[in-house]
Design a protein around this motif. Structure first.
Motif, PDB file in Angstrom:
ATOM      1  N   LYS A 160       2.994   9.689   5.065  1.00 49.89           N
ATOM      2  CA  LYS A 160       1.556   9.746   4.781  1.00 49.89           C
ATOM      3  C   LYS A 160       0.809   8.695   5.591  1.00 49.89           C
ATOM      4  O   LYS A 160      -0.283   8.951   6.110  1.00 49.89           O
ATOM      5  CB  LYS A 160       1.304   9.543   3.289  1.00 49.89           C
ATOM      6  CG  LYS A 160      -0.164   9.655   2.893  1.00 49.89           C
ATOM      7  CD  LYS A 160      -0.349   9.447   1.397  1.00 49.89           C
ATOM      8  CE  LYS A 160      -1.826   9.513   1.018  1.00 49.89           C
ATOM      9  NZ  LYS A 160      -2.022   9.257  -0.438  1.00 49.89           N
ATOM     10  N   LYS A 161       1.408   7.508   5.735  1.00 47.68           N
ATOM     11  CA  LYS A 161       0.777   6.448   6.526  1.00 47.68           C
ATOM     12  C   LYS A 161       0.557   6.906   7.969  1.00 47.68           C
ATOM     13  O   LYS A 161      -0.516   6.706   8.543  1.00 47.68           O
ATOM     14  CB  LYS A 161       1.645   5.189   6.519  1.00 47.68           C
ATOM     15  CG  LYS A 161       1.506   4.331   5.289  1.00 47.68           C
ATOM     16  CD  LYS A 161       2.281   3.035   5.445  1.00 47.68           C
ATOM     17  CE  LYS A 161       2.085   2.139   4.239  1.00 47.68           C
ATOM     18  NZ  LYS A 161       2.809   0.855   4.371  1.00 47.68           N
ATOM     19  N   LYS A 163      -6.587  -1.087   2.425  1.00 50.97           N
ATOM     20  CA  LYS A 163      -5.723  -0.293   1.561  1.00 50.97           C
ATOM     21  C   LYS A 163      -6.066  -0.507   0.100  1.00 50.97           C
ATOM     22  O   LYS A 163      -6.340  -1.628  -0.326  1.00 50.97           O
ATOM     23  CB  LYS A 163      -4.247  -0.677   1.779  1.00 50.97           C
ATOM     24  CG  LYS A 163      -3.759  -0.515   3.219  1.00 50.97           C
ATOM     25  CD  LYS A 163      -3.573   0.935   3.581  1.00 50.97           C
ATOM     26  CE  LYS A 163      -2.911   1.096   4.937  1.00 50.97           C
ATOM     27  NZ  LYS A 163      -2.721   2.518   5.299  1.00 50.97           N
ATOM     28  N   GLU A 170      -0.258   1.569  -2.857  1.00 57.81           N
ATOM     29  CA  GLU A 170       0.098   1.333  -1.465  1.00 57.81           C
ATOM     30  C   GLU A 170       1.298   0.398  -1.401  1.00 57.81           C
ATOM     31  O   GLU A 170       1.482  -0.456  -2.279  1.00 57.81           O
ATOM     32  CB  GLU A 170      -1.089   0.718  -0.718  1.00 57.81           C
ATOM     33  CG  GLU A 170      -0.877   0.513   0.755  1.00 57.81           C
ATOM     34  CD  GLU A 170      -0.521   1.794   1.477  1.00 57.81           C
ATOM     35  OE1 GLU A 170       0.569   1.831   2.085  1.00 57.81           O
ATOM     36  OE2 GLU A 170      -1.321   2.748   1.420  1.00 57.81           O
ATOM     37  N   LYS A 208      -3.008   7.450   9.706  1.00 61.86           N
ATOM     38  CA  LYS A 208      -3.312   6.619  10.861  1.00 61.86           C
ATOM     39  C   LYS A 208      -3.743   7.471  12.046  1.00 61.86           C
ATOM     40  O   LYS A 208      -4.731   7.171  12.722  1.00 61.86           O
ATOM     41  CB  LYS A 208      -2.080   5.790  11.237  1.00 61.86           C
ATOM     42  CG  LYS A 208      -2.253   4.923  12.483  1.00 61.86           C
ATOM     43  CD  LYS A 208      -3.316   3.869  12.291  1.00 61.86           C
ATOM     44  CE  LYS A 208      -3.405   2.954  13.487  1.00 61.86           C
ATOM     45  NZ  LYS A 208      -4.496   1.954  13.349  1.00 61.86           N
ATOM     46  N   TYR A 212      -7.677   3.974   4.285  1.00 65.20           N
ATOM     47  CA  TYR A 212      -6.729   5.090   4.196  1.00 65.20           C
ATOM     48  C   TYR A 212      -5.369   4.578   3.788  1.00 65.20           C
ATOM     49  O   TYR A 212      -5.126   3.379   3.783  1.00 65.20           O
ATOM     50  CB  TYR A 212      -6.644   5.850   5.515  1.00 65.20           C
ATOM     51  CG  TYR A 212      -6.267   5.031   6.709  1.00 65.20           C
ATOM     52  CD1 TYR A 212      -4.927   4.804   7.011  1.00 65.20           C
ATOM     53  CD2 TYR A 212      -7.238   4.459   7.522  1.00 65.20           C
ATOM     54  CE1 TYR A 212      -4.566   4.050   8.122  1.00 65.20           C
ATOM     55  CE2 TYR A 212      -6.875   3.705   8.631  1.00 65.20           C
ATOM     56  CZ  TYR A 212      -5.540   3.514   8.924  1.00 65.20           C
ATOM     57  OH  TYR A 212      -5.199   2.766  10.008  1.00 65.20           O
ATOM     58  N   SER A 257      -6.790  -1.575   8.998  1.00 64.94           N
ATOM     59  CA  SER A 257      -7.228  -0.725   7.896  1.00 64.94           C
ATOM     60  C   SER A 257      -7.426  -1.553   6.638  1.00 64.94           C
ATOM     61  O   SER A 257      -7.052  -2.730   6.577  1.00 64.94           O
ATOM     62  CB  SER A 257      -6.202   0.381   7.616  1.00 64.94           C
ATOM     63  OG  SER A 257      -4.969  -0.194   7.192  1.00 64.94           O
TER      64      SER A 257
END
Length: 233
Positions: free
Chosen positions: A134-135, A77, A81, A139, A233, A75
């Motif tokens: 949230k991760k 970021k 984060e 994901k 994300y 990903s």
């Protein structure tokens, strides 16, 4: 990597992201602000971590490398984060390599300080819980979207992620031929199939082939094709 010795800027970041109560007065003196140039590593897969990093400016690339040396981008970021949060909670080695995709600013907090002053500090624990859950949610959602979209949409989305900063402004640079092989692994197609899509994008004026790789020629056209950015994300 270099330390930014500017307490006022550090305080500005903490205020802007409402982190003052999370990293309270016992933790604050041990925090440091660092700048990384594009391409510099923040941490590497398999290392023993010592810091929790907070991304407050710029964009990161997160990837892993298998035993054969093949890399898989997971990903991209943008702020706000955390890096090293799961490792801190689980007390494990670094899961993935994290690299600065643009110039970035990172706040570093030593694990030893968090263990000493943060284990029973409710705002910090709640913050970590919110970030980690949230991760996992994002994901899971990203994996589903990656499977649903066609190869050209997935490639357009990846190219947008790798060629723009956190504000979606174009970042000049060449995507090398070697990187394209990693991209094929990421989006789940053969390198030959990916090359066909790249040629199609070139003929449509979206990309341009140069010696050693490709460059994005029409980011607006890629954006329309991508629908949304699957890999940020």
């Amino acid at each position: 990597m270099k330390e930014i010795k500017d307490p006022a800027l550090l305080e500005t970041y903490l205020r802007d992201y409402e982190l003052g109560s999370v990293f309270y007065e016992k933790i604050r003196p041990h925090m440091a602000l660092y700048a990384y140039d594009r391409g510099e590593l923040i941490c590497s897969q398999g290392e023993s971590p010592e810091f929790l990093y907070i991304l407050v400016k710029g964009k990161l690339k997160v990837f892993m490398t298998n035993a054969e040396g093949k890399t898989l981008v997971i990903s991209f970021k943008t702020a706000l984060e955390l890096v090293g949060d799961i490792e801190y909670v689980q007390d494990t080695d670094i899961l993935n390599t994290v690299e600065a995709a643009t110039g970035v600013h990172m706040i570093a907090v030593p694990y030893r300080i968090l263990r000493k002053h943060g284990r029973e500090h409710a705002p910090l624990l709640q913050f970590l819980l919110n970030v980690i859950t949230k991760k996992f949610y994002l994901k899971s959602n990203s994996i589903s979207l990656n499977m649903m979209y066609s190869v050209d949409v997935r490639l357009a989305s990846y190219l947008l992620a790798v060629s723009s900063d956190e504000s979606h402004n174009p970042v000049p640079g060449l995507l090398s031929t070697a990187e394209l092989k990693d991209v094929a692994n990421l989006i789940g197609v053969s390198y030959r199939h990916l090359n066909r899509i790249v040629l199609q994008f070139c003929s449509n004026g979206l990309l341009e082939r140069k010696k050693g790789g490709i460059v994005v020629k029409n980011p607006d056209g890629l954006s329309k094709l991508a629908i949304r950015n699957i890999y940020e994300y």
